[in-house]
Design a protein around this motif. Sequence first.
Motif, short mmCIF file in Angstrom:
data_model
loop_
_atom_site.label_atom_id
_atom_site.label_comp_id
_atom_site.label_asym_id
_atom_site.label_seq_id
_atom_site.Cartn_x
_atom_site.Cartn_y
_atom_site.Cartn_z
N PRO A 53 0.81 -1.23 0.00
CA PRO A 53 0.00 0.00 0.00
C PRO A 53 0.84 1.28 0.00
O PRO A 53 0.50 2.25 -0.69
CB PRO A 53 -0.84 -0.13 1.28
N ILE A 54 1.95 1.30 0.75
CA ILE A 54 2.77 2.50 0.79
C ILE A 54 3.45 2.74 -0.55
O ILE A 54 3.58 3.89 -1.01
CB ILE A 54 3.82 2.41 1.92
N ARG A 55 3.90 1.68 -1.22
CA ARG A 55 4.51 1.86 -2.55
C ARG A 55 3.47 2.35 -3.55
O ARG A 55 3.76 3.20 -4.40
CB ARG A 55 5.13 0.54 -3.02
N ARG A 56 2.26 1.83 -3.46
CA ARG A 56 1.19 2.31 -4.35
C ARG A 56 0.84 3.75 -4.03
O ARG A 56 0.56 4.55 -4.93
CB ARG A 56 -0.03 1.40 -4.21
N LEU A 57 0.90 4.11 -2.75
CA LEU A 57 0.64 5.50 -2.37
C LEU A 57 1.72 6.42 -2.95
O LEU A 57 1.43 7.54 -3.37
CB LEU A 57 0.62 5.61 -0.85
#
Length: 359
Positions: A53-57
């Motif tokens: 999720p953080i990489r997608r963010l």
Amino acid sequence: MIVVVGAGIAGLSLAWALLQKGADVTVLEAASVGSGASGAATCYLEPRLGTTPIRRLEWEGLQAWEDYAARLSSDSGTDVEYWREGQIRVTLAENLERFVADYDERTDYGWHVDLLSTDELLQREPMLSPDLVRAAYVPIVRWANGATVCAAMAVAIEKAGGTIKTGWSVERLETTASDVIVHSQDGGSVTAETVVFANGLGANSVAGTPEDLPVSRAVRGVNLVVDMSGAAQPIRHLIKHRDGTLCPRLGSRLIIGPTYEHGIDHHDVADDVIEMLYSRAAPIVPGLRDMPLIGVTSGIRTKIGNGQLALGRSSANPRVAFSLGHAGSGFLRAPIVGDALADYLLNGERHPLLDAVLH
């Protein structure tokens, strides 16, 4: 009233978002706007590889930056120095295997990456070394001037009705039945419904904070700033090599760095650190040592644990909130994190990509 402590990118982006959603906001800064790590940051906007999720963010953050920079320039009336020329990743022969593996991984993730021969590289960037055996152009990468972004954001905040108090060092909190009183070291005070700590290491030393406020640790980043004006064609792209980056700025300046010095929380840069930065970058730019040294900058990034992002409210005292642990990704994530944390503080809305780190 919401008080945001810290006028770096984490605090300013949150304050700007809160104001746009109708909140009454005051920013308290111990020194001056952007005087910490945010003002010294290279500020390149490159998502890391991965699908968490953080990489997608981070991808969402990069995609949002074009509009974000435009809105910030419009709201502040200031050029935020946002570059779109892209990144060139380069390698010497001894690091070719690692370079190829990185290229393969990026293309597997769907990145648009153009391989360049040495001749093609030198046509684009003639200041670079002919010993570089391969290069890859990554057009999606952007960068900005962190100090300029922070200054523009401060102007936009004040134009939107917010207040910024500089030279205002928070000493302690006093929580009452209805609010929180923020006391300064010189005897001043501000009363708030919610206090948000976005000041990195500074939050560690404030008295009266709840026990579950995340504790930050220092990672110093040092950069050299040199003058490229004597070059026939100064570097125009963000150059990424195995040991660092070369980042052009307006006025023919080139930022060389950074270091990642864990546990160092002061700005006294020794000669051996400067020499290390020169020795890492000189094989990439042969004429580097002949360029006038304009300055040496340092900023104290902060990390929590192994690099966790910490956002939300204290469970022990919900009137105290935090935006901490941004490390080197604060600018990249700012368009998403600032807005998402503002929504969370004002109405409890949880951004799906931040759900795991919201408290």
